[in-house]
Motif scaffolding. Structure first.
Motif, PDB file in Angstrom:
ATOM      1  N   GLY A   1       0.838  -1.246  -0.204  1.00  0.00           N
ATOM      2  CA  GLY A   1       0.054  -0.114   0.098  1.00  0.00           C
ATOM      3  C   GLY A   1       0.707   1.261   0.061  1.00  0.00           C
ATOM      4  N   ILE A   2       2.052   1.095  -0.484  1.00  0.00           N
ATOM      5  CA  ILE A   2       2.742   2.450  -0.292  1.00  0.00           C
ATOM      6  C   ILE A   2       2.603   3.316  -1.285  1.00  0.00           C
ATOM      7  CG2 ILE A   2       5.439   3.380  -0.637  1.00  0.00           C
ATOM      8  CD1 ILE A   2       6.487   0.887   0.332  1.00  0.00           C
ATOM      9  N   VAL A   3       2.292   2.992  -2.499  1.00  0.00           N
ATOM     10  CA  VAL A   3       1.926   4.138  -3.597  1.00  0.00           C
ATOM     11  C   VAL A   3       0.532   4.297  -3.487  1.00  0.00           C
ATOM     12  CG1 VAL A   3       1.467   4.131  -6.137  1.00  0.00           C
ATOM     13  CG2 VAL A   3       3.628   3.206  -5.016  1.00  0.00           C
ATOM     14  N   PRO A   4      -0.349   3.631  -3.174  1.00  0.00           N
ATOM     15  CA  PRO A   4      -1.866   4.038  -2.989  1.00  0.00           C
ATOM     16  C   PRO A   4      -2.009   4.943  -1.852  1.00  0.00           C
ATOM     17  CG  PRO A   4      -1.733   1.527  -3.381  1.00  0.00           C
ATOM     18  CD  PRO A   4      -0.576   2.064  -3.177  1.00  0.00           C
ATOM     19  N   VAL A   5      -1.395   4.613  -0.620  1.00  0.00           N
ATOM     20  CA  VAL A   5      -1.568   5.516   0.414  1.00  0.00           C
ATOM     21  C   VAL A   5      -0.915   6.758   0.404  1.00  0.00           C
ATOM     22  CG1 VAL A   5      -1.164   5.591   3.117  1.00  0.00           C
ATOM     23  CG2 VAL A   5      -2.047   3.433   2.109  1.00  0.00           C
ATOM     24  N   LEU A   6       0.207   6.716   0.152  1.00  0.00           N
ATOM     25  CA  LEU A   6       0.876   7.958  -0.345  1.00  0.00           C
ATOM     26  C   LEU A   6       0.501   9.009  -1.341  1.00  0.00           C
ATOM     27  CD1 LEU A   6       4.738   7.099   0.122  1.00  0.00           C
ATOM     28  CD2 LEU A   6       3.143   8.034   1.720  1.00  0.00           C
ATOM     29  N   GLY A   7      -0.061   8.195  -2.411  1.00  0.00           N
ATOM     30  CA  GLY A   7      -1.117   9.022  -3.422  1.00  0.00           C
ATOM     31  C   GLY A   7      -2.165   9.444  -2.730  1.00  0.00           C
ATOM     32  N   MET A   8      -2.819   8.867  -2.027  1.00  0.00           N
ATOM     33  CA  MET A   8      -4.094   9.485  -1.229  1.00  0.00           C
ATOM     34  C   MET A   8      -3.629  10.614  -0.527  1.00  0.00           C
ATOM     35  SD  MET A   8      -5.435   9.221   1.930  1.00  0.00           S
ATOM     36  CE  MET A   8      -7.097  10.190   2.591  1.00  0.00           C
ATOM     37  N   LEU A   9      -2.734  10.593   0.389  1.00  0.00           N
ATOM     38  CA  LEU A   9      -2.112  11.537   1.179  1.00  0.00           C
ATOM     39  C   LEU A   9      -1.731  12.690   0.566  1.00  0.00           C
ATOM     40  CD1 LEU A   9      -0.220   9.526   4.084  1.00  0.00           C
ATOM     41  CD2 LEU A   9      -2.579  10.269   4.174  1.00  0.00           C
ATOM     42  N   LYS A  10      -1.231  12.351  -0.781  1.00  0.00           N
ATOM     43  CA  LYS A  10      -0.840  13.587  -1.540  1.00  0.00           C
ATOM     44  C   LYS A  10      -1.948  14.393  -2.197  1.00  0.00           C
ATOM     45  CE  LYS A  10       2.140  14.985  -5.484  1.00  0.00           C
ATOM     46  NZ  LYS A  10       2.731  14.510  -6.639  1.00  0.00           N
ATOM     47  N   ASP A  11      -2.849  13.511  -2.776  1.00  0.00           N
ATOM     48  CA  ASP A  11      -3.937  14.316  -3.585  1.00  0.00           C
ATOM     49  C   ASP A  11      -5.274  14.538  -2.971  1.00  0.00           C
ATOM     50  OD1 ASP A  11      -2.100  14.233  -5.554  1.00  0.00           O
ATOM     51  OD2 ASP A  11      -2.531  11.984  -6.197  1.00  0.00           O
ATOM     52  N   HIS A  12      -5.477  13.921  -1.799  1.00  0.00           N
ATOM     53  CA  HIS A  12      -6.856  14.096  -1.228  1.00  0.00           C
ATOM     54  C   HIS A  12      -7.031  15.432  -0.854  1.00  0.00           C
ATOM     55  CE1 HIS A  12     -10.269  13.496   1.461  1.00  0.00           C
ATOM     56  NE2 HIS A  12     -10.532  12.300   0.770  1.00  0.00           N
ATOM     57  N   THR A  13      -8.038  16.095  -1.048  1.00  0.00           N
ATOM     58  CA  THR A  13      -8.599  17.442  -0.481  1.00  0.00           C
ATOM     59  C   THR A  13      -8.197  17.648   0.852  1.00  0.00           C
ATOM     60  OG1 THR A  13      -9.944  17.495  -2.568  1.00  0.00           O
ATOM     61  CG2 THR A  13     -10.082  19.265  -0.650  1.00  0.00           C
ATOM     62  N   ASN A  14      -8.789  16.856   1.712  1.00  0.00           N
ATOM     63  CA  ASN A  14      -8.400  17.025   3.169  1.00  0.00           C
ATOM     64  C   ASN A  14      -7.182  16.510   3.546  1.00  0.00           C
ATOM     65  OD1 ASN A  14     -11.358  17.684   3.231  1.00  0.00           O
ATOM     66  ND2 ASN A  14     -12.002  15.591   3.807  1.00  0.00           N
ATOM     67  N   ALA A  15      -6.280  16.091   2.915  1.00  0.00           N
ATOM     68  CA  ALA A  15      -5.013  15.926   3.178  1.00  0.00           C
ATOM     69  C   ALA A  15      -4.047  16.816   2.745  1.00  0.00           C
ATOM     70  CB  ALA A  15      -4.633  14.329   2.965  1.00  0.00           C
ATOM     71  N   GLN A  16      -3.733  16.654   1.316  1.00  0.00           N
ATOM     72  CA  GLN A  16      -2.460  17.532   0.804  1.00  0.00           C
ATOM     73  C   GLN A  16      -1.367  17.580   1.192  1.00  0.00           C
ATOM     74  OE1 GLN A  16      -3.860  21.532  -0.751  1.00  0.00           O
ATOM     75  NE2 GLN A  16      -5.954  20.709  -0.322  1.00  0.00           N
ATOM     76  N   PHE A  17      -0.659  16.327   1.623  1.00  0.00           N
ATOM     77  CA  PHE A  17       0.688  16.249   2.158  1.00  0.00           C
ATOM     78  C   PHE A  17       1.449  16.129   0.722  1.00  0.00           C
ATOM     79  CE2 PHE A  17      -1.629  14.826   5.938  1.00  0.00           C
ATOM     80  CZ  PHE A  17      -0.886  15.137   6.780  1.00  0.00           C
ATOM     81  N   LYS A  18       1.710  17.408   0.205  1.00  0.00           N
ATOM     82  CA  LYS A  18       2.487  17.326  -1.095  1.00  0.00           C
ATOM     83  C   LYS A  18       4.079  17.398  -1.027  1.00  0.00           C
ATOM     84  CE  LYS A  18      -1.431  19.677  -3.593  1.00  0.00           C
ATOM     85  NZ  LYS A  18      -1.710  18.381  -4.169  1.00  0.00           N
ATOM     86  N   GLY A  19       4.425  17.239   0.299  1.00  0.00           N
ATOM     87  CA  GLY A  19       5.949  17.393   0.869  1.00  0.00           C
ATOM     88  C   GLY A  19       6.354  16.097   1.194  1.00  0.00           C
ATOM     89  N   LEU A  20       7.493  15.367   0.547  1.00  0.00           N
ATOM     90  CA  LEU A  20       7.889  14.262   1.267  1.00  0.00           C
ATOM     91  C   LEU A  20       9.325  14.811   1.712  1.00  0.00           C
ATOM     92  CD1 LEU A  20       8.095  11.103   1.939  1.00  0.00           C
ATOM     93  CD2 LEU A  20       9.245  11.032  -0.368  1.00  0.00           C
ATOM     94  N   MET A  21       9.242  14.850   2.970  1.00  0.00           N
ATOM     95  CA  MET A  21      10.610  15.445   3.688  1.00  0.00           C
ATOM     96  C   MET A  21      11.730  14.691   3.686  1.00  0.00           C
ATOM     97  SD  MET A  21       9.122  18.330   3.718  1.00  0.00           S
ATOM     98  CE  MET A  21      10.234  19.259   4.300  1.00  0.00           C
TER      99      MET A  21
END
Length: 278
Positions: free
Chosen positions: A100-120
């Protein structure tokens, strides 16, 4: 030459436009000067508005909202999310299955309520006693909501994991570093090669079974005029120095020397004899 009537006909629209602009300026200026506009008007009165109830909070981090968001992620992705927890430092951790690495990180990046667009950061932890010895850690940042999230998964030295370079450009060097230091293979990486160690380096230095001295040492050879690699030669055996000091910092983790044990036994025996004589 244009007649006077033609010039007047062209001037009327321009004069009307200037008049409308002049009348509109005070309204726009008053709108920009009103600091409490977004607080006094409801959501249906404006088209673009600040999301005060989402982006701003009284304290950082907002533990309650992070916890609710973690439960929300576990609800919509039950196939991959195995556990959600808040750490002692009030950080949200999402534990997922390796698939689930790609599905979960993709959801956290693109979801409106998340928008975790920075992988630090991407890092790993090696625990050889576990069946899956490596714990892979992704540190995410949402600039929009001013929030951080940690995603953890697991793997071993033989099982590859999916690369996230297609989602985050910063994952390129991060995955190369994890591959170099821990030996975790990322399938789908465009250029997976060592980044910190030298060419031809053998082993992965951050593994717990990698020796502290390494396998080779580097020196400049004057005879050949270049840097050469040679097997490590330790000049002396490893010695454990016993330094008796009253400022010992870790007495519970050191063995007490024999002469101190003997002195303590003699002192206890002398005290016992003195009490018996009394």
């Amino acid at each position: 030459m244009m007649s006077s009537s033609a010039l007047r006909s062209l001037a009327r629209p321009v004069a009307g436009l200037l008049t409308r602009r002049a009348l509109a300026r005070p309204a726009s200026r008053l709108l920009s000067d009103a600091n409490d506009f977004y607080k006094t008007h409801t959501a249906r009165d404006v088209i673009i508005r600040r999301e005060d109830d989402v982006a701003e909070c009284s304290s950082y981090p907002d533990v309650d909202r992070l916890e609710k968001f973690g439960q929300y992620v576990a609800t919509i992705l039950p196939k991959y999310v195995q556990d959600v927890r808040m750490t002692c430092l009030n950080e949200l951790e999402i534990l997922i299955h390796p698939e689930g690495i790609v599905p979960v990180l993709g959801m956290l990046k693109d979801h409106t309520n998340a928008q975790f667009k920075g992988l630090m950061e991407i890092t790993a932890v090696d625990v050889p006693s576990r069946p899956y010895r490596f714990e892979l850690v992704y540190c995410l940042l949402s600039h929009h909501y001013n929030a951080r999230c940690i995603v953890k998964t697991y793997t071993d030295e033989l099982t590859p994991v999916d690369s996230v370079t297609a989602l985050f450009k910063s994952a390129d060097f991060g995955e190369r570093e994890v591959w170099d230091m821990f030996g975790i293979f990322f399938s789908g990486h465009p250029d997976l090669r060592r980044i910190l160690t030298d060419y031809g380096f053998e082993g992965h230095p951050f593994r717990k079974d990698f020796p502290l001295t390494g396998y080779t040492e580097v020196r400049f050879d004057n005879e050949v005029g270049r840097v050469v690699y040679e097997p490590v030669e330790v000049a002396q055996e490893f010695r454990k120095f016993e330094m008796d000091t009253p400022w010992e910092l870790f007495p519970n983790f050191r063995e007490t020397p024999e002469h101190l044990l003997e002195a303590a036994a003699e002192k206890a025996a002398a005290e016992a004899d003195a009490e018996e004589k009394k």
